[in-house]
Design an enzyme around this catalytic site. Structure first.
Site, PDB file in Angstrom:
ATOM      1  N   LYS A  70       0.804  -1.140   0.050  1.00 15.39           N
ATOM      2  CA  LYS A  70      -0.087   0.003  -0.027  1.00 15.39           C
ATOM      3  C   LYS A  70       0.820   1.291  -0.075  1.00 15.39           C
ATOM      4  O   LYS A  70       0.531   2.396  -0.316  1.00 15.39           O
ATOM      5  CB  LYS A  70      -0.928  -0.050   1.221  1.00 15.39           C
ATOM      6  CG  LYS A  70      -1.984  -1.114   1.113  1.00 15.39           C
ATOM      7  CD  LYS A  70      -2.974  -1.038   2.230  1.00 15.39           C
ATOM      8  CE  LYS A  70      -4.139  -2.038   2.145  1.00 15.39           C
ATOM      9  NZ  LYS A  70      -5.111  -1.923   3.089  1.00 15.39           N
ATOM     10  N   GLY A 249     -15.488  -6.474  11.299  1.00 16.20           N
ATOM     11  CA  GLY A 249     -14.989  -5.717  10.251  1.00 16.20           C
ATOM     12  C   GLY A 249     -15.320  -6.080   8.712  1.00 16.20           C
ATOM     13  O   GLY A 249     -14.870  -5.494   7.878  1.00 16.20           O
TER      14      GLY A 249
END
Ligand code: NAP
Length: 291
Positions: A70, A249
């Site tokens: 990322k 989540g």
């Protein structure tokens, strides 16, 4: 049916074999009758720029980027959206005339997931556990959404102090209160929304919570665990044992995918469709919503 017009999207990561993203995107494509397939691409560290260049040449429509790329991917892009720039991480690449542009859909994904559960951030006081990549994005989300105070607790308090400074520099909001994890008994006595963003309790270490003291959980009215495997984490169990509401989540994962899909295709996905895809995702992964 795959034919000469099929568009390709995918996710780059290492490892990537465990990814649940194909379930989200291929379900969306099917429901929307889009001629699009989404596949995982295993890309090694150090080869991210080459992969992005190759994907661009192959006319790939869009990519997700997962651990550990990322940050590395940010060097390989034609542009970066200001929100992703602030957070310092890109998880979605969108094709433009100049090349791929980087976005971060993790943070807006969490926000949309929370909104869909009726959880408010605006004006709230929040406990944030952790200071890794995910917690960092949540700290920016809290600042952007007007959380009045974020008690941010981490084992290594230096990491929280660095994030607090950065959030203030980049958003102008001095809302993060850094604390060592062990200092939780000093939290003012009231009820909070608590966001669990450490990796403690993640499969296979499912019998652990980052704080084990039930007195801490008495201060929580709502607990949101970024972990979704298992679907009923020890943190969630401890919140519920003190009569709090608890969530895992998986919806965050769902909405980060939906927002990426919207960016690639220039559409908005309705809440009804999001719910349908969520049901498919739960069925495919075996993850449930337990009360
Ligand atoms: P990360 O960068 O590796 O950060 C890990 C965090 O956990 C750090 O704050 C670390 O504290 C803390 N930690 C680890 N072991 C600990 C221990 N034994 N005791 C206390 N603290 C401990 O990971 P991340 O990328 O931020 O991800 C965090 C979690 O969020 C993961 O479980 C991941 O699965 C989940 N996540 C979910 C989604 C989603 O879509 N639902 C998206 C992203 C992440 P130190 O700094 O002190 O080491």
């Amino acid at each position: 049916m795959i034919d000469g017009h099929t568009r390709v999207c995918g996710v780059i990561g290492s490892p990537v074999e465990h990814t649940m993203s194909p379930a989200i995107h291929n379900a969306l494509a099917k429901k929307l009758s889009h001629n699009l397939v989404y596949v995982p691409f295993h890309v090694k560290t150090g080869e991210v720029a080459e992969a992005v260049k190759g994907a661009c040449a192959l006319n790939v429509l869009g990519l997700n980027v997962t651990v550990p790329h990322k940050k590395e991917v940010m060097e390989a892009l034609a542009g970066i959206d200001p929100l992703a720039e602030k957070i310092g991480a890109v998880n979605t690449l969108v094709r433009t005339a100049e090349g791929f542009k980087g976005f971060n859909t993790d943070m807006p994904g969490l926000y949309r997931a929370m909104c869909s559960e009726g959880i408010r951030l605006e004006g709230e006081e929040v406990i944030l556990l952790g200071a890794g990549g995910a917690a960092r994005a949540v700290a920016f989300l809290c600042a952007e959404k007007g959380v009045s105070k974020v008690y941010m607790l981490n084992r290594s308090v230096e990491k929280v102090r660095a994030i607090a400074r950065e959030v203030e520099e980049k958003t102008g909001k001095d809302c993060i209160c850094p604390m060592a994890l062990s200092d939780y008994p000093g939290l003012p006595d009231k009820k909070y929304l608590a966001i669990q963003a450490t990796s403690v309790g993640l499969f296979p270490d499912t019998d652990k919570a980052v704080i084990e003291d039930e007195a801490f959980y008495r201060k929580i009215h709502t607990g949101y665990d970024l972990i979704y495997k298992p679907s009923n984490t020890r943190f969630m169990q401890m919140v519920r044992a003190q009569k709090g509401e608890a969530y895992h989540g998986l919806k965050m994962l769902l909405y980060q995918g939906i927002i990426a899909y919207e960016l690639w295709n220039g559409i908005s996905v309705s809440e009804d469709l999001a719910e349908e895809v969520y049901e498919i995702l739960k069925e495919k992964t075996g993850i449930r919503d337990e009360g």
